[in-house]
Design a protein around this motif. Structure first.
Motif, short mmCIF file in Angstrom:
data_model
loop_
_atom_site.label_atom_id
_atom_site.label_comp_id
_atom_site.label_asym_id
_atom_site.label_seq_id
_atom_site.Cartn_x
_atom_site.Cartn_y
_atom_site.Cartn_z
N ASN A 403 19.02 23.54 31.52
CA ASN A 403 19.95 22.45 31.04
C ASN A 403 19.21 21.32 30.43
OD1 ASN A 403 21.80 24.09 32.40
ND2 ASN A 403 22.71 22.37 33.65
N ASN A 407 19.72 20.33 26.41
CA ASN A 407 20.07 18.84 25.80
C ASN A 407 18.86 18.53 24.68
OD1 ASN A 407 22.30 18.93 27.28
ND2 ASN A 407 21.63 17.77 28.98
N LYS A 458 28.93 15.59 22.16
CA LYS A 458 28.97 16.81 21.21
C LYS A 458 30.21 17.14 20.85
CE LYS A 458 24.73 17.74 23.52
NZ LYS A 458 23.89 18.34 24.48
N GLY A 467 26.43 19.80 31.70
CA GLY A 467 25.07 20.03 31.82
C GLY A 467 24.34 19.20 32.82
MG LIG Z 1 23.86 19.86 28.01
#
Ligand SMILES: [Mg+2]
Ligand SMILES: Nc1ncnc2c1ncn2[C@@H]1O[C@H](COP(=O)(O)OP(=O)(O)OP(=O)(O)O)[C@@H](O)[C@H]1O
Lengths: 536, 119
Positions: A403, A407, A458, A467
């Motif tokens: 995760n 990112n 996002k 996440g």
């Molecule tokens: Mg993420």
């Protein structure tokens, strides 16, 4: 005359000396009278006066008129007993002597009585004076005692007052006493300290001036018995307690106790937050279960339909592309559900000692083929050798790493570097893992929210915002912490600190299952129940 | 001859789909809607493989596995689950039962069944 005698009688006190004098004088008189008596004949009258005078003097001195009376009677009696028939003559002859003797004796008696009385009075006065002096001394002593007592009690009162002041001043709560007009009568040190004022600036000033913003009325806060309030003039939350008191003078006063409860409020908020996370865990477990069966049907049936389409159907058949779309989106849902499921697991069953470096290497291997497709992104691992093992659920730490790295990749659309770093802090006995990137960075305003579930910057379809909350959830279950530091335009660094051992028993999955209410036996038939118990 | 599969799944749509998909892959499928009925069916007929949903009302997957292992220890069992509880999977594994996560790709399931039948 008799009354006078009686009075006299009472004044005379027969002391032994006086009795002796009386006796002697009587004896003397009797002797002279008997001895000289008739023999001297003519001298008798003269001589008679002598003893009478003498006895009168004695008697006068003795102060007894009654004795004088007795002497006179005895005189007659003796004269008579001498065989003298001329008692009356003697009496007459003797009369001036008797009168003189009487007068003298009366005067001397009176004088001696007076003297005696004076002496007595004097003695009495002296006695009274002595008593008075004694009383006086006693009084003085008592006054002295009383003064001392008063002094002591004053001291006690003073001490009690100081103790109370110290007590009230030692409290961190603001304590104020106001009168009916709402002016401050007294306040403790915490109050002046809090407002950074002098006592004079607070005392006799309206309470509202102190606490309420100009033009704003917060009067109600100080009359309700108990209320929580955020003052404009004081930072944070306060709990205000107001008591009414009546003084001896009949006037009404108010005691206000104001306690800073900001910390408690914050803790409550944190608890609610963690409760939310727990609820989210329960919820996601439920969602995961409830969603997967329908997803199975959606995905399965659309795939089956695709297979069953006549092989002659064209690739461009709109039905085919529709079914493919259903299938694709079904899988996307399944992905989301799968990531949600990460919340549901906090079981400690799988906590085993593992090497953090190994986990990092495994993750890189696992994701090797994906990393290749990450354009222009290089991954550097700087791993400290000989790390002690840490108790953890390996797979979930892998998830954390994936995760964080995902990112990092998303933050570097134009390429960059992901750096992984491990190290052991022997002082704290904890392992550290850094994941840094050279990406866009996170603005200050956003930094506080990135761990919130469903927070994402996002575009829809690209990020679920789960996440990092999954990362936080997993790490919390591991007694670990994660921190993010970022400089916009330069990059971001996530730092994780792991304990070597797991101590707190995490919430069991069993409990979660119960919360879902999925395990109650709504169906049991008898033979089967038997089978189960015998097989048990 | 087609292999006989006993399918226990409480959700109707899933049951129908699995039956159809497995039939398509040439299995002879008997479908029941709970663990108790699965046991009844297993006692009445013989099957080559059991396919069990782990979460069913009444007898759940693990309980059903326990009973089926008593009744017909030789028949392989495959578990299906939508809610991966570690404890659940571990318990099933104690009986040598592998669990597959839903949603499952039908080809994967078929491959698992074939693997199990080989043993
Ligand atoms: Mg993420
Ligand atoms: N390394 C990073 N650099 C810059 N921003 C980051 C970084 N990591 C996280 N963020 C910010 O934090 C937000 C939340 O991250 P999180 O991983 O929780 O969700 P997401 O990445 O948006 O969605 P998902 O992980 O579900 O695909 C991101 O949308 C992004 O704005």
């Amino acid at each position: 005359m008799i009354a006078r005698f009686g009075w006299r009688f009472h004044l005379v006190r027969f002391t032994p000396t006086r009795l002796l004098i009386v006796c002697v004088s009587l004896l003397l008189y009797a002797l002279v009278d008997w001895w000289v008596g008739d023999a001297l004949g003519a001298m008798e009258d003269m001589l008679a006066i002598g003893p009478l005078l003498l006895s009168a003097w004695f008697l006068g001195h003795a102060g007894s008129m009654m004795t004088l009376g007795i002497v006179v009677i005895l005189h007659f009696a003796l004269s008579y007993s001498n065989g003298e028939p001329l008692a009356a003559a003697l009496f007459i002859n003797d009369l001036p002597g008797i009168v003189v003797g009487f007068v003298i004796s009366f005067i001397t008696g009176w004088l001696s009585d007076l003297l005696a009385r004076m002496a007595e009075e004097n003695a009495k006065r002296q006695k009274v004076e002595a008593e008075l002096r004694l009383l006086n001394e006693e009084l003085e002593q008592r006054v002295l005692d009383r003064t001392q007592e008063l002094g002591e009690s004053n001291e006690r009162i003073e001490r009690a007052k100081k103790e109370w002041e110290a007590t009230v001043d030692s409290l961190s709560d603001l304590i104020l006493l106001t009168n009916e007009e709402g002016s401050v009568v007294r306040c403790n040190r915490a109050t002046v300290d809090r407002f950074q004022k002098e006592y004079d600036d607070v005392l006799n000033h309206p309470l509202s001036d102190l606490f309420c913003d100009e033009g704003k009325d917060c009067h109600a806060v100080f009359v309700t018995p108990s209320v929580e309030y955020q003052f404009q003039n004081l930072a944070g939350w306060h709990h205000i307690l107001n008591h009414q008191v009546q003084w001896d003078d009949g006037k009404l006063y108010y005691v206000h106790i104001i306690r800073d409860i900001t910390a408690r409020k914050q803790m409550q908020a944190a608890m609610i937050e963690s409760q939310k996370m727990a609820d989210l865990g329960t919820l996601s477990a439920g969602v995961a279960h409830e969603m997967n069966s329908p997803l199975q049907v959606i995905i399965g049936v659309s795939q089956m339909a695709l297979r069953q389409m006549s092989p002659t159907a064209l690739e461009t058949d709109p039905l085919r592309s529709d079914l493919e779309m259903i299938c694709r989106n079904g899988w996307r849902c399944a992905e989301i559900v799968r990531s949600l499921r990460a919340y549901a697991h906090t079981s400690s069953d799988l906590y085993e000692p593992a090497d953090l470096n190994e986990i990092v290497r495994d993750t890189l291997l696992l994701t090797a083929h994906q990393l290749k497709s990450w354009s222009n992104i290089s991954v550097v691992a700087d791993l400290a050798p000989d790390l002690p093992k840490m108790e953890c659920d390996r797979n979930r730490i892998v998830q954390v790493l994936i995760n964080l790295m995902t990112n990092a990749r998303d933050a570097m659309p134009n390429g960059g570097e992901i750096a992984l770093h491990t190290e052991y802090d022997s002082r704290q006995g904890r392992l550290r893992l850094d994941v840094s990137d050279t990406g866009d960075g996170i603005p200050e305003a956003v930094l506080g929210k990135i761990f919130d579930p469903f927070f994402t910057t996002k575009p829809i379809g690209q990020g679920t915002g789960l996440g990092l909350s999954i990362v936080a959830g997993i790490l919390r279950a591991h007694g670990s912490e994660v921190q993010a530091a970022s400089v916009v335009g330069e990059g971001t660094k996530f730092t994780v600190s792991f304990p070597l051992k797991q101590v707190t028993p995490p919430t069991s999955d069993e409990a979660r299952g119960e919360a879902l209410g999925r395990f109650d036996d709504s169906y049991t038939s008898l033979p089967l129940a038997n089978l189960i118990s015998t097989s048990g | 001859m087609n292999k006989k599969v006993l399918l226990a799944e409480d959700e109707r749509d899933v049951r129908q789909f699995l039956r159809a998909a497995l039939t398509e892959h040439h299995f002879d499928v008997t479908a029941v809607n709970n663990g108790a009925n699965a046991v009844v069916a297993a006692v009445e007929q013989t099957f080559d493989v059991y396919l069990l949903d782990m979460m069913m009302p009444g007898l759940d997957g693990v309980q059903t596995i326990r009973v089926l292992r008593k009744v017909t220890p030789q028949v392989p069992i495959i578990g299906l689950t939508g809610y991966v509880r570690q404890g659940f999977m571990a318990q099933a594994l104690e009986f040598g039962v592998m669990c597959l996560n839903k949603p499952v790709v039908i080809e994967v399931l078929v491959k698992e069944i074939e693997e199990a039948l080989k043993k």
